[in-house]
Scaffold this active site. Structure first.
Site, short mmCIF file in Angstrom:
data_model
loop_
_atom_site.label_atom_id
_atom_site.label_comp_id
_atom_site.label_asym_id
_atom_site.label_seq_id
_atom_site.Cartn_x
_atom_site.Cartn_y
_atom_site.Cartn_z
N HIS A 9 -9.23 6.38 13.47
CA HIS A 9 -9.20 6.54 12.02
C HIS A 9 -10.56 7.04 11.52
O HIS A 9 -10.63 7.92 10.65
CB HIS A 9 -8.94 5.19 11.33
CG HIS A 9 -7.61 4.57 11.64
ND1 HIS A 9 -7.49 3.40 12.34
CD2 HIS A 9 -6.35 4.95 11.33
CE1 HIS A 9 -6.21 3.07 12.43
NE2 HIS A 9 -5.49 4.00 11.85
N GLN A 57 4.85 13.01 13.78
CA GLN A 57 4.59 12.74 12.36
C GLN A 57 3.84 13.91 11.73
O GLN A 57 4.15 14.34 10.61
CB GLN A 57 3.78 11.44 12.24
CG GLN A 57 3.23 11.17 10.86
CD GLN A 57 2.54 9.83 10.80
OE1 GLN A 57 3.19 8.81 10.69
NE2 GLN A 57 1.22 9.81 10.86
N ASP A 112 -0.03 10.84 16.54
CA ASP A 112 1.35 10.81 16.04
C ASP A 112 1.78 12.26 15.82
O ASP A 112 1.96 12.70 14.67
CB ASP A 112 1.43 10.00 14.75
CG ASP A 112 0.93 8.59 14.95
OD1 ASP A 112 1.68 7.76 15.47
OD2 ASP A 112 -0.26 8.31 14.63
N GLY A 131 -4.44 0.82 7.99
CA GLY A 131 -5.48 -0.17 8.20
C GLY A 131 -5.65 -0.59 9.64
O GLY A 131 -5.16 0.08 10.54
N ALA A 132 -6.34 -1.74 9.83
CA ALA A 132 -6.77 -2.19 11.16
C ALA A 132 -7.49 -1.01 11.81
O ALA A 132 -7.14 -0.54 12.90
CB ALA A 132 -5.60 -2.67 12.00
N LEU A 133 -8.49 -0.53 11.09
CA LEU A 133 -9.14 0.73 11.45
C LEU A 133 -9.88 0.67 12.78
O LEU A 133 -10.51 -0.33 13.12
CB LEU A 133 -10.12 1.14 10.34
CG LEU A 133 -9.51 1.33 8.95
CD1 LEU A 133 -10.59 1.82 7.98
CD2 LEU A 133 -8.33 2.30 8.96
P1 AMP Z 1 -1.95 4.58 11.23
O1 AMP Z 1 -2.91 3.68 10.56
O2 AMP Z 1 -1.58 4.16 12.60
O3 AMP Z 1 -0.77 4.95 10.38
O4 AMP Z 1 -2.74 5.95 11.45
C1 AMP Z 1 -3.36 6.62 10.38
C2 AMP Z 1 -3.77 7.99 10.86
O5 AMP Z 1 -4.69 7.86 11.94
C3 AMP Z 1 -2.58 8.81 11.40
O6 AMP Z 1 -2.72 10.15 10.97
C4 AMP Z 1 -2.73 8.67 12.88
O7 AMP Z 1 -2.18 9.75 13.61
C5 AMP Z 1 -4.24 8.64 13.02
N1 AMP Z 1 -4.62 8.03 14.30
C6 AMP Z 1 -4.16 6.85 14.80
N2 AMP Z 1 -4.67 6.64 16.03
C7 AMP Z 1 -5.45 7.71 16.31
C8 AMP Z 1 -6.24 8.10 17.44
N3 AMP Z 1 -6.31 7.34 18.53
N4 AMP Z 1 -6.92 9.26 17.37
C9 AMP Z 1 -6.83 10.05 16.27
N5 AMP Z 1 -6.11 9.74 15.18
C10 AMP Z 1 -5.43 8.60 15.19
#
Ligand code: AMP
Length: 283
Positions: free
Chosen positions: A37, A155, A152, A31-33
């Protein structure tokens, strides 16, 4: 737009919608999209008949309870943001109890050592938590394609390893990093930065780009020393790690091997907020 908060309801719904010819694209998030995302969601929408986005702050992947407490939770806003791109997206926003029942614990995984590098080294148990939640979500959503950001990168490699080792039937698709106009990688944690620190954090990507140039005629060890010095001289910034590793096993580059692809990885505390980033530095 459909929003499910219970896994049983989501699985029943998905079972009624899917047939042999329909594909499910899945984007797991906390979240906190932001636009990073959203780019994953657009990718899923473009290439699948059904797109599911999960919004779940997974407690088992946080090794720091303060970080978990401070993690932004903005479900209503997130739903509005998704609606703006498509009202066909299915949102899954479960409670901790629905996902974990009474045992909020992670399973222990063997990711062939990838889990012990960088993020794993500095956040003990983090990747067991990630593996646990992603596997649970895959079992619930049963996606054909799942989308993860290269932001990530470790990950992403962990998930690919888990899928291969556990013979899960899902394609893992890595998506490029989206950045703010100053180069800072988009992150939900950026919301916690002051305007000034957010601007100053441009130094992180600037240094990664410099690494790409330096790597042409300097060793990884020499560049690590430059990184340490650069961040030591930057007020309110504390370097947690800087490493140049091969993309496959994520082992530190001790000697350059032309057959391997390398990436530079960094974790920095900017005014106490932990930020990570990475860049491909192979030609
Ligand atoms: P999170 O909500 O931080 O767990 O991220 C959810 C997904 O969005 C994960 O696969 C992250 O790698 C991806 N993500 C987070 N930030 C970015 C970004 N700046 N660019 C591309 N994908 C992202």
């Amino acid at each position: 737009m459909l929003v499910f908060s219970q896994k049983s309801k989501l699985t029943t719904y998905l079972a009624s919608q899917t047939s042999e010819h329909k594909t499910i694209g899945f984007v797991p998030t906390m979240g906190a999209l932001h636009s990073g995302h959203i780019s994953l969601i657009k990718n899923a929408l473009k290439n699948n008949n059904i797109t599911v986005v999960s919004i779940f702050v997974n407690p088992t992947q946080f090794n720091n309870s303060d970080d978990l407490k401070k993690y932004p939770r903005t479900l209503e806003k997130d739903i509005e943001k998704i609606k703006k791109i498509s009202d066909k997206v299915i949102v899954f926003a479960p409670s901790v109890e629905d996902i974990y029942d009474k045992s909020v614990k992670s399973v222990s995984f063997d990711f062939d050592g990838i889990e012990n590098q960088m993020e794993g080294k500095h956040r003990p148990g983090h990747f067991d938590g990630v593996g646990t939640i992603v596997k649970k979500l895959f079992e619930i959503v049963k996606p054909n394609n799942a989308y993860f950001g290269e932001k990530d990168f470790q990950q992403l490699q962990i998930i690919k390893k888990m899928v291969a080792k556990e013979n899960l039937i899902v394609n893992i698709i890595g998506c490029e990093i989206l950045r703010e106009s100053n180069g800072l990688a988009m992150s939900s944690r950026n919301e916690r930065l002051s305007k000034e620190t957010r601007e100053k954090s441009a130094i992180i990507f600037k240094f990664l780009k410099r690494t790409k140039v330096l790597f042409q005629n300097k060793s990884a060890q020499e560049i690590s020393k430059i990184a340490a010095k650069t961040f030591k001289n930057t007020n309110n910034f504390e370097l947690e790690y800087f490493e140049i590793c091969d993309e496959e096993k994520l082992l530190p580059c001790l000697r350059k091997n032309k057959l391997k692809k390398y990436r530079a990885f960094i974790a920095v505390y900017a005014d106490g907020v932990r930020l990570i980033d990475n860049i491909s530095i192979s030609e």
